[in-house]
Each structure stands twice: as C-alpha cells, then as structure tokens.
Motif scaffolding. Sequence first.
Motif, short mmCIF file in Angstrom:
data_model
loop_
_atom_site.label_atom_id
_atom_site.label_comp_id
_atom_site.label_asym_id
_atom_site.label_seq_id
_atom_site.Cartn_x
_atom_site.Cartn_y
_atom_site.Cartn_z
N VAL A 106 25.56 10.42 -6.76
CA VAL A 106 26.13 11.94 -7.15
C VAL A 106 25.58 12.55 -8.44
CG1 VAL A 106 28.35 13.13 -7.66
CG2 VAL A 106 28.26 11.38 -5.75
N THR A 107 25.36 11.62 -9.43
CA THR A 107 24.87 12.17 -10.66
C THR A 107 23.36 12.74 -10.57
OG1 THR A 107 26.13 10.66 -11.98
CG2 THR A 107 24.21 11.69 -13.07
N HIS A 108 22.87 11.87 -9.74
CA HIS A 108 21.29 12.19 -9.36
C HIS A 108 21.26 13.51 -8.72
CE1 HIS A 108 17.62 12.65 -6.81
NE2 HIS A 108 18.30 12.80 -5.93
N GLU A 109 22.26 14.04 -7.93
CA GLU A 109 22.17 15.21 -7.14
C GLU A 109 22.72 16.34 -8.01
OE1 GLU A 109 21.40 15.52 -4.19
OE2 GLU A 109 21.06 13.50 -3.18
N VAL A 110 23.54 15.95 -8.96
CA VAL A 110 23.86 16.97 -9.80
C VAL A 110 22.96 17.57 -10.84
CG1 VAL A 110 25.40 17.40 -11.82
CG2 VAL A 110 26.27 16.51 -9.72
N VAL A 111 22.21 16.40 -11.27
CA VAL A 111 20.82 16.70 -12.31
C VAL A 111 19.78 17.49 -11.47
CG1 VAL A 111 19.17 15.57 -13.77
CG2 VAL A 111 21.67 14.73 -13.92
N ARG A 112 19.61 17.09 -10.39
CA ARG A 112 18.48 17.77 -9.52
C ARG A 112 18.81 19.16 -9.43
NH1 ARG A 112 13.93 16.01 -6.28
NH2 ARG A 112 13.53 17.73 -4.93
N GLY A 113 20.11 19.29 -9.03
CA GLY A 113 20.63 20.72 -8.94
C GLY A 113 20.20 21.46 -10.21
N LEU A 114 20.64 20.97 -11.20
CA LEU A 114 20.55 21.54 -12.81
C LEU A 114 18.85 22.00 -12.86
CD1 LEU A 114 23.05 19.68 -14.90
CD2 LEU A 114 23.35 22.01 -13.87
N ALA A 115 18.14 20.81 -12.33
CA ALA A 115 16.61 20.94 -12.77
C ALA A 115 16.14 22.14 -12.14
CB ALA A 115 16.06 19.72 -12.27
N GLN A 116 16.69 22.45 -10.75
CA GLN A 116 16.12 23.52 -10.26
C GLN A 116 17.11 24.76 -9.78
OE1 GLN A 116 14.99 21.42 -6.66
NE2 GLN A 116 17.11 21.01 -5.96
N SER A 117 18.23 24.85 -10.67
CA SER A 117 19.18 25.86 -10.51
C SER A 117 19.58 26.28 -9.14
CB SER A 117 18.54 27.40 -11.41
OG SER A 117 18.18 26.83 -12.60
N ARG A 118 19.90 25.37 -8.36
CA ARG A 118 20.35 25.38 -6.88
C ARG A 118 20.68 24.37 -6.38
NH1 ARG A 118 16.85 22.91 -3.16
NH2 ARG A 118 14.64 23.00 -3.86
N LEU A 119 21.56 24.26 -5.22
CA LEU A 119 22.01 23.15 -4.60
C LEU A 119 20.81 22.23 -4.09
CD1 LEU A 119 24.95 24.26 -2.76
CD2 LEU A 119 24.98 23.00 -4.74
N PRO A 120 20.75 20.85 -4.14
CA PRO A 120 19.83 20.10 -3.60
C PRO A 120 19.96 20.08 -2.05
CG PRO A 120 21.33 18.91 -4.36
CD PRO A 120 21.71 20.23 -4.73
N LEU A 121 19.50 21.11 -1.29
CA LEU A 121 19.52 21.19 0.17
C LEU A 121 18.43 22.21 0.61
CD1 LEU A 121 23.31 22.09 0.51
CD2 LEU A 121 22.28 20.00 0.94
#
Length: 404
Positions: A67-82
């Motif tokens: 979950v932390t990976h998904e949150v950090v990846r979302g912050l890195a690209q300013s969007r949901l990781p989908l």
Amino acid sequence: MSQDQLADLSRLLYSPVTLLLYVSAAIVCLYSLTTRAAVLTRKGRPAGQFLLRVGLALSWTAVAAHVTHEVVRGLAQSRLPLGNMFEFTSLMALAGAVAGLVYLTIVRKRPELVGFVMLGAAVVVSSAMLTYADPGPLMPILDTWWRSFHVSVIVIAAGIFTVGFLFNGLHLLRDTAEQGLADARASARTGGVTAASGSGDSRGGLATLTAEGEVSGRVMPDEDHVGAAGPVEAERGAMRAAISPLRLAVGTFLGTSTVSWVFIATPTTTMREGITRALTVNLTLVAVALIARWFVPFLPQAATLDGLAYRTIALAFFAWTFGVIAGAMWAEQSWGRFWGWDPKETASFLTWIAYAAYLHARATRGTRGRGAAWIGIGAFAVLMFTYYAVNLVFVGLHSYAGLS
C-alpha cells in the motif's frame, strides 16, 4: 522529496521490499502447515500455531508495504496508479492479497491457507516487473473520473478471480490426491496387505493402517494421527504419488503457454525478449505447481477448497459485472457509444461468459467439483488472455495500456 526521489522510493518499496515480504510470509505460513501438529514448543504448544502467527504478521506487513508503494508512486506522478499494465498488475496483486487475507482469516477462519495466497501474490508482483514502466503522466483519454471508478472495480475483480483460480488449482490437486489415497487403500484391502506391509514402502504403511481400521474416508493425516509419524508419512507419500510431477509440470507449462505466447507475439519487443518473458512465466508457474503438490497432504479436504473457490469467484463475478457496466458508461462519455465490440470490450464480455459458465456448472449436479474447477481454470485463462493479449497483441481503442 522531489518527484524523482519519490519514484526511486516507490521502486525500492516494490522490489525488493514488498516482494521479499510476500515471499517470506509464504515460506513461514507454508512451513507452519508442516509443523502445526507434530512439533511442540518449549511451552508444549504446537509450533505451527506460533509460526502461523508470525506468517500472518509478515503477510499484513507485506500488504502495508505494498500500500505504501502505491501511495508513493501516486505522489511521484500526481495521479492514481491506474494508468498502465504494471500499475494494474501491481494493484491486482494487492487486491488479491487483501481479499485472500480478509476472507481466510476473518470470514472463513482458515488462516492455514494464507501461505498459498501470499505465494500467489509474490508471483503476480513478480510478473508485474515484466511490464514495468516508470511513473509518468496520463494519456488524455484516461484522465476522467470514470477511469478511476471503472479500473478500480475491474482490478479488484481480477485480484479476487486470481484467488479463486488459486483455490480451484488446489482443489484439483487435493481431489486427485484423495482419489489416489482411496485407490491405494482399496488395493491394500484386496490382498496386498501382507506383502506390502513387509516392503517398508508407503503402501505398506497404508496397508497397516487399513488393517487396523484407523483410517477412514478422505482426511487430513495431521489432524487424525498426531504422534503416529510412520503411518502419517505413508499417507502423505501416497497422496503425493497420486499426482505425477512430470504430468503436473508438463500440463502447467502447456496451460500457461496458452497465455504466455503473447509475450513472443508482442510487436514492440524482440523475439529474444519475448521468449525470455514467456519462459520465465511458464517455469515460475511450474515451480509453484510442484510446491503446491508437495503441500497437498496438508490442505483441507477437496470439498472445502471447492467451496472457497466458488464463493470467491461469485464475489469477483459481481464486481466484474459492475466494472464492465462502468466501462460502458465511460465509453459513452469518451467515444459517444456504450458498446462497440472493440477487442477489449469483446474479450471482457467473453470473460464474463466464461465465469458465468463456471457459476452455472458449479450449481449443476454432474459438473460441480472437478468439472466446475476445470471450467474455472479455463475462465481464468480467458481473463489473462483479455488482459495480456488484447493489450499487447491486438490493436484497438484500449491499446494505450501496453508496456509503457
């Protein structure tokens, strides 16, 4: 932190952190299966219970890291990781892990099976690396509210379908082992008792048990024969012997090839890369199948696994249906029509038909059990075809979801 630093951190959290935690949880939980009845701690408690608690703690830690990976990846690209196949596969693994953990530990009270869910999550997390893409902006057509809703529901459904596939596979292995054990007992009763007892092999142990009337029906040896190490080992050996490792390996390899060929046919990769990816997937699943074969004596009865598969797939089917309807709503907003028989739309509908056939077969006398399980395995192959082949090989309106 800058977005580049967040991207680096997300990669580190995914691999090796999350991957190693899933693998560690799987190893500890599966090992606890082998010790929960035969080995005691210094305080006289079953060692497997302590190991199982450690394994469950590792499992939830792995989920937290994921979950932390998904949150950090979302912050890195300013969007949901989908937005691409790597992100979809990663979330599919997370959805399956969470669904399996909650269902087995809270709903069904069968935590001893969590190790197989963690093993499956580790395989899916690893497979996502085959389609890895760095964090980046989203294609304009994907930047709508419907994307988050539609893709989120679909990825949850796919994750739960994966858990259902796992239970169906375990059910087939256990059912084959139970049939083999029953055949071995019947053979021992019909005249081979004396000869087999003196041979010292697994059938000898079975013959002894049968003669003494201590074994009945399809049972889990560890629950019924605590302390009887010799006869229990004989039953375990008979159950494993019922499943030919060569046939299992070849069947798994060929079955996986019905989907993994798409890596070779992908036009954006070289032949060597495609063959490497296909062989990696095939051989990984062969190894997983052989590991599951070794643990087959410790599994619950086949009927229990059949019920677990049915309930998880029924839940996923509801979510998939809802996701397909949401996709039609998104299509109407993006392309001005609800349905256009695009390759992804057609394959998604075929997936719905395949799982509807499984649910129908599961409810029909004569096909429930092994027959329904094989239909469920086939339905999962259709799901994987919908995911990989339509994204990587066929050209359509959904081709944006490829390797980058």
